[in-house]
Enzyme design. Structure first.
Site, PDB file in Angstrom:
ATOM      1  N   TYR A 123      50.849 -20.608  18.489  1.00 53.82           N
ATOM      2  CA  TYR A 123      50.944 -20.532  19.952  1.00 53.82           C
ATOM      3  C   TYR A 123      52.047 -21.455  20.485  1.00 53.82           C
ATOM      4  O   TYR A 123      52.670 -21.156  21.492  1.00 53.82           O
ATOM      5  CB  TYR A 123      49.617 -20.945  20.599  1.00 53.82           C
ATOM      6  CG  TYR A 123      48.622 -19.821  20.756  1.00 53.82           C
ATOM      7  CD1 TYR A 123      48.111 -19.161  19.649  1.00 53.82           C
ATOM      8  CD2 TYR A 123      48.176 -19.431  22.017  1.00 53.82           C
ATOM      9  CE1 TYR A 123      47.179 -18.148  19.794  1.00 53.82           C
ATOM     10  CE2 TYR A 123      47.245 -18.422  22.170  1.00 53.82           C
ATOM     11  CZ  TYR A 123      46.752 -17.779  21.060  1.00 53.82           C
ATOM     12  OH  TYR A 123      45.829 -16.774  21.208  1.00 53.82           O
ATOM     13  N   LYS A 177      44.210 -18.741   5.404  1.00 48.41           N
ATOM     14  CA  LYS A 177      44.911 -17.728   4.604  1.00 48.41           C
ATOM     15  C   LYS A 177      45.725 -18.503   3.567  1.00 48.41           C
ATOM     16  O   LYS A 177      46.940 -18.359   3.447  1.00 48.41           O
ATOM     17  CB  LYS A 177      45.802 -16.879   5.528  1.00 48.41           C
ATOM     18  CG  LYS A 177      46.465 -15.685   4.870  1.00 48.41           C
ATOM     19  CD  LYS A 177      45.509 -14.565   4.523  1.00 48.41           C
ATOM     20  CE  LYS A 177      46.217 -13.494   3.696  1.00 48.41           C
ATOM     21  NZ  LYS A 177      45.300 -12.441   3.197  1.00 48.41           N
ATOM     22  N   ASP A 209      41.018 -12.508   6.227  1.00 47.83           N
ATOM     23  CA  ASP A 209      40.793 -11.054   6.164  1.00 47.83           C
ATOM     24  C   ASP A 209      39.335 -10.749   5.798  1.00 47.83           C
ATOM     25  O   ASP A 209      38.672  -9.941   6.432  1.00 47.83           O
ATOM     26  CB  ASP A 209      41.781 -10.361   5.204  1.00 47.83           C
ATOM     27  CG  ASP A 209      41.960 -11.090   3.888  1.00 47.83           C
ATOM     28  OD1 ASP A 209      41.365 -12.165   3.705  1.00 47.83           O
ATOM     29  OD2 ASP A 209      42.692 -10.568   3.022  1.00 47.83           O
ATOM     30  N   ASP A 233      41.214 -17.248  17.917  1.00 45.74           N
ATOM     31  CA  ASP A 233      41.348 -16.307  19.035  1.00 45.74           C
ATOM     32  C   ASP A 233      40.844 -14.929  18.618  1.00 45.74           C
ATOM     33  O   ASP A 233      40.043 -14.295  19.305  1.00 45.74           O
ATOM     34  CB  ASP A 233      42.820 -16.227  19.464  1.00 45.74           C
ATOM     35  CG  ASP A 233      43.030 -15.223  20.579  1.00 45.74           C
ATOM     36  OD1 ASP A 233      42.231 -15.235  21.541  1.00 45.74           O
ATOM     37  OD2 ASP A 233      43.968 -14.410  20.484  1.00 45.74           O
ATOM     38  N   ASP A 237      36.860 -12.739  19.552  1.00 47.80           N
ATOM     39  CA  ASP A 237      36.674 -11.414  20.167  1.00 47.80           C
ATOM     40  C   ASP A 237      35.739 -10.561  19.311  1.00 47.80           C
ATOM     41  O   ASP A 237      34.867  -9.859  19.825  1.00 47.80           O
ATOM     42  CB  ASP A 237      38.019 -10.685  20.336  1.00 47.80           C
ATOM     43  CG  ASP A 237      38.682 -11.002  21.672  1.00 47.80           C
ATOM     44  OD1 ASP A 237      38.329 -12.031  22.272  1.00 47.80           O
ATOM     45  OD2 ASP A 237      39.548 -10.220  22.109  1.00 47.80           O
TER      46      ASP A 237
END
Ligand code: IPM
Ligand code: MN
Length: 347
Positions: A123, A177, A209, A233, A237
């Protein structure tokens, strides 16, 4: 107590109105609350040409708590400066580096949290930008962002995760990751190091993943998830659907001082804004966690939480929740806010 409300854009104003009803009931319950309002995001661009001005930042610093609705919308899609930049600036300028997103649903026995790093990573990492370059004699656009974290930023976040787990089930899941990214390799190494200082807490690592699958298949095993800005983030969701709908997740952001920022995890939903159909649960749950974490008032916090679930257990819900609620009866945003407030006050 000065509470600054920044309703923002889209459905922000209408959900903030529901929150204010509940805040007024808190005043009846004895809280001395002074409610202030100001601008952030697109509405601030319309007024001042910038999504967050210095004056608002100063008012934020003098407040005891900040509650933010949401920012963004189609209206500003061609604007050179985006509403979202106001929110990112607020998080950065006031050092809100730790973002707690509780994922809780008594109907489904779900209770874990995501601790998302909020001040670093892709970000904010530099360099970032968009440029032109000659590729095979053709001028072509290229763009780039940088996933950048230093040791201190990772340590301070992960320590909070372990400390949070001490009051919970003492399980921390770190999501990265590290099979591909250097930033994740450092993250994992630091998580292991901090874990060695917390003997009673169990740490495990999952790649991002596969984490998307674990969240759906094995969420009962989860307790505290620690992860970087972008993974947090995305995963939050996904988690909102576990509890019901996107409109249902609250969040709390901490800095090194006692100031906290509360915001629902959802966006500004410009497609449904102004129609009185949005779900105010995310922002009202933000008050639930404010009562618990900032005011240390477990009693009132629980009371508000169960008022929300009482309304849902009678079947009343906004339209987005109709697939999750048995024998649902759809009510509008305003009625839904009134129902929650009714139970919070009378029950
Ligand atoms: C969130 C939102 C924000 C983010 C946007 C509005 C910038 O999606 O809080 O999850 O990406 O952090
Ligand atoms: Mn998001």
């Amino acid at each position: 107590m000065n509470i600054l409300i920044l309703p923002g854009d889209g459905i922000g104003p209408e959900i903030s109105l529901q929150l204010v009803k509940i805040l007024k009931t808190c005043i009846i319950y004895g809280y001395k609350i002074n409610i202030l309002y100001n601008y952030i995001g697109g509405i601030s661009i319309d007024k001042y040409n910038i999504p967050l001005n210095e004056n608002v930042l100063n008012i934020c610093k003098e407040s005891d708590s900040i509650i933010l609705g949401c920012v963004g919308g189609y209206k500003w899609s061609n604007s050179p400066i985006k509403p979202e930049e106001g929110l990112l600036l607020l998080r950065k300028k006031l050092n809100f580096f730790a973002n707690i997103r509780p994922i809780k649903c008594p109907f489904k026995n779900i209770d874990f949290l995501i601790l998302r790093e909020l001040n670093g990573g892709i970000y904010y990492g530099k360099p970032k930008g968009i440029s032109k370059q000659i590729i095979n004699s053709i001028p072509s656009w290229y763009s780039y962002d940088t996933e950048l974290y230093n040791e201190q930023e990772i340590i301070r976040l992960i320590k909070i995760g372990f400390n949070l787990s001490l009051n919970r089930k003492k399980r921390v899941t770190s999501i990265d990751k590290s099979n591909v990214l250097y930033s994740s390799k450092l993250w994992k190494k630091i998580a292991n190091f901090i874990s060695s200082k917390f003997q009673t807490v169990k740490l495990n690592h999952i790649y991002i993943d596969y984490a998307t699958i674990e969240l759906i298949k094995n969420f009962k095993k989860l307790d505290v998830i620690i992860t970087n800005n972008i993974f947090g983030d995305i995963l939050s969701d996904e988690c909102s659907l576990l509890t019901g709908s996107l409109g249902m997740l609250p969040s709390l952001s901490l800095n090194n001082k006692s100031l906290s920022l509360f915001e629902p995890c959802h966006g500004s939903a410009p497609d449904i804004a102004g129609k009185n159909i949005s779900n105010p649960i995310g922002i009202i749950l933000s008050l639930v966690i404010m009562l618990e974490y900032s005011f240390n008032d477990k009693f009132l916090s629980n009371k508000l939480f169960y008022s929300i679930y009482k309304v849902l257990s009678y079947g009343f819900c906004t339209i987005d929740m109709k697939n999750y609620i048995k024998n649902f009866k759809i009510v509008n945003t305003n009625e839904f806010g009134d129902l929650i407030n009714y139970f919070f006050f009378y029950d």
